[in-house]
Design an enzyme around this catalytic site. Structure first.
Site, PDB file in Angstrom:
ATOM      1  CG  HIS A 117      -1.906  -1.110   1.235  1.00 48.64           C
ATOM      2  ND1 HIS A 117      -2.477  -1.561   2.389  1.00 48.64           N
ATOM      3  CD2 HIS A 117      -2.404  -1.887   0.256  1.00 48.64           C
ATOM      4  CE1 HIS A 117      -3.296  -2.562   2.119  1.00 48.64           C
ATOM      5  NE2 HIS A 117      -3.256  -2.777   0.832  1.00 48.64           N
ATOM      6  CG  ASN A 131      -6.945  -1.887   1.815  1.00 44.11           C
ATOM      7  OD1 ASN A 131      -6.941  -1.121   0.865  1.00 44.11           O
ATOM      8  ND2 ASN A 131      -6.722  -3.178   1.681  1.00 44.11           N
ATOM      9  CG  ASN A 165     -10.191  -0.368  -2.189  1.00 46.34           C
ATOM     10  OD1 ASN A 165     -10.335   0.441  -3.079  1.00 46.34           O
ATOM     11  ND2 ASN A 165     -10.773  -1.548  -2.197  1.00 46.34           N
TER      12      ASN A 165
END
Length: 191
Positions: free
Chosen positions: A130, A172, A174
């Site tokens: 990430h 995360n 995302n």
């Protein structure tokens, strides 16, 4: 800089001696045969990575830029992963999980002191994939993009991906990237 802490990713058990999934390249210290694998990591790390994209001679298709992720470059990151491994071990070897038949895949039962566990982590641990911050957003002169995602010094160019996140979030990336994309769409609609 934010203080490092350990977090533990858990997911379906993987086969083999190393986790290989879309979100982790780290070895799995504890494997639970009927449930997840526990894999401690440092989040957010104190160490900062570096990219030498302006090297001389410059990068080309056959000579890529030099990237240094600087994993465990800061002692605080090493201490955080040591704490994470110790916590994973305490949980895995607890009486509540005794009937599960816990197997420690790495660093292994011979690694009992901070030095051997730290050496194992430095050799085998990697990224959760990430990466952020290569085009960090901000209002100061060192930020690559401004709060409207415009690249400083270039007209008509915006960046709308994880690279504008100034530092690694503890979640995360995302959902954060979705928010950045929505913001970019709003900005472009207003033009």
């Amino acid at each position: 800089m934010a203080r490092s802490s350990a977090c533990c990713a858990a997911g379906p058990s993987w086969t083999g001696r190393t986790c290989r999934s879309s979100s982790s390249t780290s070895p799995c210290p504890i494997r639970l045969p009927r449930w997840p694998t526990a894999s401690p990591s440092v989040s957010p790390p104190c160490g900062r990575s570096a990219a030498a994209a302006c090297a001389s001679p410059p990068p080309t298709r056959t000579r890529p830029p030099v990237l240094d992720p600087n994993y465990f470059g800061e002692e605080e990151d090493v201490r955080a992963v040591l704490s994470g491994i110790a916590t994973a071990r305490r949980i895995a070897w607890s009486s509540a999980l005794a009937e599960w038949g816990i197997e420690e895949v790495g660093p292994g039962l011979d690694a009992v002191d901070d030095q051997s566990i730290g050496d194992y982590a430095k050799k085998h641990f990697g990224s959760y994939c990430h990466p952020v911050g290569t085009c960090a957003m901000g209002e100061d002169e060192v930020s690559v993009v401004d709060s409207e995602l415009r690249v400083r010094g270039l007209d008509g160019l915006r960046v709308a991906d994880a690279s504008v996140i100034p530092s690694i979030p503890s979640n995360n990336t995302n959902a954060t990237v979705y928010a950045i994309a929505e913001r970019a769409a709003d900005l472009l609609r207003r033009r």
